[in-house]
Write a protein that holds these residues in place. Structure first.
Motif, PDB file in Angstrom:
ATOM      1  N   HIS A 214       0.830  -1.208   0.000  1.00 10.45           N
ATOM      2  CA  HIS A 214       0.000   0.000   0.000  1.00 10.45           C
ATOM      3  C   HIS A 214       0.868   1.263   0.000  1.00 10.45           C
ATOM      4  O   HIS A 214       0.630   2.195  -0.780  1.00 10.45           O
ATOM      5  N   VAL A 215       1.868   1.303   0.871  1.00  4.23           N
ATOM      6  CA  VAL A 215       2.731   2.480   0.977  1.00  4.23           C
ATOM      7  C   VAL A 215       3.551   2.666  -0.299  1.00  4.23           C
ATOM      8  O   VAL A 215       3.669   3.787  -0.826  1.00  4.23           O
ATOM      9  N   ARG A 216       4.112   1.596  -0.818  1.00  3.03           N
ATOM     10  CA  ARG A 216       4.944   1.707  -2.023  1.00  3.03           C
ATOM     11  C   ARG A 216       4.126   2.163  -3.229  1.00  3.03           C
ATOM     12  O   ARG A 216       4.607   2.929  -4.071  1.00  3.03           O
ATOM     13  N   ALA A 217       2.875   1.736  -3.287  1.00  8.11           N
ATOM     14  CA  ALA A 217       2.012   2.173  -4.386  1.00  8.11           C
ATOM     15  C   ALA A 217       1.607   3.636  -4.234  1.00  8.11           C
ATOM     16  O   ALA A 217       1.438   4.348  -5.239  1.00  8.11           O
ATOM     17  N   ARG A 218       1.464   4.101  -3.009  1.00  7.63           N
ATOM     18  CA  ARG A 218       1.033   5.481  -2.776  1.00  7.63           C
ATOM     19  C   ARG A 218       2.160   6.481  -3.046  1.00  7.63           C
ATOM     20  O   ARG A 218       1.898   7.619  -3.430  1.00  7.63           O
ATOM     21  N   PHE A 219       3.410   6.050  -2.843  1.00  9.32           N
ATOM     22  CA  PHE A 219       4.547   6.958  -3.034  1.00  9.32           C
ATOM     23  C   PHE A 219       5.551   6.328  -3.999  1.00  9.32           C
ATOM     24  O   PHE A 219       6.667   5.950  -3.605  1.00  9.32           O
ATOM     25  N   PRO A 220       5.204   6.229  -5.279  1.00  8.88           N
ATOM     26  CA  PRO A 220       6.079   5.526  -6.230  1.00  8.88           C
ATOM     27  C   PRO A 220       7.276   6.337  -6.705  1.00  8.88           C
ATOM     28  O   PRO A 220       8.242   5.761  -7.223  1.00  8.88           O
ATOM     29  N   ARG A 221       7.237   7.658  -6.549  1.00  8.50           N
ATOM     30  CA  ARG A 221       8.279   8.502  -7.141  1.00  8.50           C
ATOM     31  C   ARG A 221       9.294   8.961  -6.092  1.00  8.50           C
ATOM     32  O   ARG A 221       8.912   9.302  -4.972  1.00  8.50           O
ATOM     33  N   PRO A 222      10.571   9.026  -6.472  1.00  6.73           N
ATOM     34  CA  PRO A 222      11.586   9.548  -5.547  1.00  6.73           C
ATOM     35  C   PRO A 222      11.283  10.990  -5.151  1.00  6.73           C
ATOM     36  O   PRO A 222      10.655  11.743  -5.914  1.00  6.73           O
ATOM     37  N   CYS A 223      11.731  11.356  -3.965  1.00  3.77           N
ATOM     38  CA  CYS A 223      11.551  12.726  -3.476  1.00  3.77           C
ATOM     39  C   CYS A 223      12.908  13.409  -3.379  1.00  3.77           C
ATOM     40  O   CYS A 223      13.948  12.828  -3.668  1.00  3.77           O
ATOM     41  N   ARG A 224      12.904  14.654  -2.924  1.00  9.07           N
ATOM     42  CA  ARG A 224      14.139  15.430  -2.847  1.00  9.07           C
ATOM     43  C   ARG A 224      15.110  14.931  -1.797  1.00  9.07           C
ATOM     44  O   ARG A 224      16.248  15.410  -1.757  1.00  9.07           O
ATOM     45  N   TYR A 225      14.693  13.990  -0.968  1.00  6.15           N
ATOM     46  CA  TYR A 225      15.559  13.495   0.086  1.00  6.15           C
ATOM     47  C   TYR A 225      16.282  12.194  -0.275  1.00  6.15           C
ATOM     48  O   TYR A 225      16.854  11.550   0.594  1.00  6.15           O
ATOM     49  N   GLU A 226      16.269  11.814  -1.534  1.00  5.19           N
ATOM     50  CA  GLU A 226      16.948  10.563  -1.892  1.00  5.19           C
ATOM     51  C   GLU A 226      17.708  10.719  -3.199  1.00  5.19           C
ATOM     52  O   GLU A 226      17.325  11.474  -4.093  1.00  5.19           O
ATOM     53  N   GLY A 227      18.813   9.978  -3.261  1.00  9.39           N
ATOM     54  CA  GLY A 227      19.595   9.905  -4.486  1.00  9.39           C
ATOM     55  C   GLY A 227      19.345   8.573  -5.162  1.00  9.39           C
ATOM     56  O   GLY A 227      18.294   7.963  -5.016  1.00  9.39           O
ATOM     57  N   ALA A 228      20.342   8.102  -5.898  1.00  7.90           N
ATOM     58  CA  ALA A 228      20.190   6.848  -6.634  1.00  7.90           C
ATOM     59  C   ALA A 228      20.133   5.669  -5.678  1.00  7.90           C
ATOM     60  O   ALA A 228      20.708   5.689  -4.594  1.00  7.90           O
TER      61      ALA A 228
END
Length: 229
Positions: A214-228
């Motif tokens: 559920h969580v992974r589907a709700r937030f599929p895109r990287p945010c400004r707090y993560e790199g590769a």
């Protein structure tokens, strides 16, 4: 307010990745601080390293003390865990509690034993000695607004306890009040996330199951707090 997240040593810390995505998407906030460990993929946050040589309880208590003593962290700040997810937009973090400690204690007595329950009892007894005979439990798996002076007082008074329930110690001594709610920590891998929930936390079993999906589907895109990856 800044967000403070104690982080234990370990990679890849996927729950933290999605916790950060949820904060970036849904919460107005200042800086994000990781206290303890910073995974290699994290970007754009502030980091305060700590020595993690004790139990998980002592390590998180040290992290909270370090945050309260750090001059650059906002006062108050939001205290969260690395497996807490904000599921919908909010304008501010509410103060929430779980009801009287005596009721929460009875719940755990019927299901488990060990250091956590012992710490609950000892914290309740200490609060009674300090004039809070029927304290509330703030041991919810949700973010909590924290005043530095109030939390430092709570940590100092509870220093002799091995497993201090620091949220409850702080909340009762500082009389922060709040609204009663049920906990949002999911354990069962088959458990679905209720649609009305604003916050969610997961044990590894639930993270590998329906709640994690559920969580992974709700937030599929990287945010400004993560790199590769």
């Amino acid at each position: 307010m800044d967000w403070v997240i104690p982080v234990r040593v370990g990679e890849p810390a996927e729950e933290l990745r999605y916790a950060l995505r949820s904060i970036a998407a849904h919460v107005p906030h200042g800086r994000v601080w990781l206290v303890g460990y910073r995974p290699s993929w994290v970007r754009g946050v502030r980091h305060v390293p700590t020595r993690q040589l004790g139990s998980k309880y002592r390590n998180t208590t040290l992290a909270v003390r370090v945050a309260c003593e750090h001059l650059e962290i906002s006062d108050p700040f939001i205290l969260a865990n690395d497996d807490m997810f904000v599921l919908r937009p909010i304008s501010e973090v509410p103060v929430l509690h779980r009801g009287p400690v005596r009721d929460v204690e009875a719940y755990y007595e019927a299901r488990s034993s060990g250091a956590y329950l012992r710490g609950m009892r000892e914290t309740r007894a200490l609060l009674a000695e300090l004039g809070r005979p029927d304290p509330l439990s703030y041991e919810l798996h949700v973010p909590l607004p924290v005043s530095k002076a109030g939390m430092l007082r709570a940590l100092d008074l509870g220093r002799r306890l091995d497993v201090l329930h620091k949220r409850s110690m702080y909340g009762n001594l500082s009389r922060i009040g709040g609204e009663q709610t049920a906990d949002v920590k999911l354990i069962d891998p088959r458990a679905a996330v209720p649609e009305e929930w604003t916050f969610l936390s997961t044990l590894p079993t639930a993270w590998r199951g329906e709640a994690g999906r559920h969580v992974r589907a709700r937030f599929p895109r990287p945010c400004r707090y993560e790199g590769a990856r």
